[in-house]
Design an enzyme around this catalytic site. Structure first.
Site, short mmCIF file in Angstrom:
data_model
loop_
_atom_site.label_atom_id
_atom_site.label_comp_id
_atom_site.label_asym_id
_atom_site.label_seq_id
_atom_site.Cartn_x
_atom_site.Cartn_y
_atom_site.Cartn_z
N TRP A 31 19.37 64.95 81.77
CA TRP A 31 17.91 65.09 81.69
C TRP A 31 17.58 66.31 80.83
O TRP A 31 18.23 67.34 80.95
CB TRP A 31 17.32 65.24 83.09
N CYS A 89 18.23 71.51 83.44
CA CYS A 89 16.92 72.04 83.07
C CYS A 89 15.83 71.21 83.72
O CYS A 89 15.79 69.98 83.56
CB CYS A 89 16.75 72.02 81.55
N VAL A 90 14.95 71.89 84.46
CA VAL A 90 13.80 71.25 85.07
C VAL A 90 12.56 71.93 84.50
O VAL A 90 12.46 73.16 84.52
CB VAL A 90 13.81 71.37 86.60
N THR A 95 3.18 67.27 89.01
CA THR A 95 3.37 66.94 90.42
C THR A 95 4.31 67.95 91.07
O THR A 95 4.98 68.72 90.38
CB THR A 95 3.99 65.53 90.57
N HIS A 97 7.11 67.50 92.17
CA HIS A 97 8.51 67.10 91.96
C HIS A 97 9.36 68.29 91.49
O HIS A 97 10.49 68.49 91.95
CB HIS A 97 8.56 65.96 90.94
N ARG A 136 15.63 79.78 76.16
CA ARG A 136 16.72 80.18 77.05
C ARG A 136 18.00 79.37 76.85
O ARG A 136 18.99 79.57 77.53
CB ARG A 136 16.26 80.08 78.51
#
Length: 158
Positions: A31, A89-90, A95, A97, A136
């Site tokens: 992702w 990585c998020v 939302t 989530h 980053r």
């Protein structure tokens, strides 16, 4: 986390042990692939810079960040690793989530560290937007993958 005052890639190279006799597992999320590929490249090149042999760096991919926990756990069961690095990585969305994933991965990796015989290094970027993630993962704030590799070597020596 990397900041303008403390880029993630700034470290004292003389304080990093020789990694030539060490074996590392890396679990990387698919992702946000442009970010995670850069993190992986930074981690692998840094491990090799400090002597890790390419054949002693084993990389496995998982679909998303939450699956990093399972991937790291499976690597601990297979044995033979001196340290495991998770890379993901998020990016915050509209939302909750983001909060659930970040909290879940953090708690899961912390739990694995308590139960495991080897260190599991936390390399999950949690950013507000793609620009911060790119900064980053090889941008103006360094590369968190490099930092995780240095931490993995030091903790493996611990």
């Amino acid at each position: 986390m990397a900041t303008a005052l403390n880029p993630s890639s700034s470290y004292d190279a003389s304080s990093v042990p020789d990694a030539s006799n060490m074996c590392f597992g890396i679990v990387v999320s698919e992702w946000n692939k442009p970010v995670t590929e850069s993190l992986l490249k930074g981690a692998v090149s840094t491990l090799e810079k400090f002597g890790a042999l390419p054949e002693n760096i084993h990389v496995k991919s998982v679909p998303g960040s939450f699956e990093l926990i399972y991937g790291a756990h499976q690597m601990t069961l297979n044995g033979g690793y001196d340290a495991i690095i998770i890379l993901g990585c998020v990016i915050r969305g509209e939302t909750p989530h983001f909060d659930y994933i970040c909290q879940g991965v953090t708690a899961g990796i912390a739990q694995l560290n308590v139960k495991s015989e080897i260190p599991i290094i936390y390399g999950l970027l949690t950013t507000e937007n793609m620009e911060q993630a790119m900064d980053r993962s090889g941008g103006k704030l360094g590369n968190k993958g490099e930092e995780c590799a240095v931490v993995a070597i030091k903790m493996a020596k611990f």
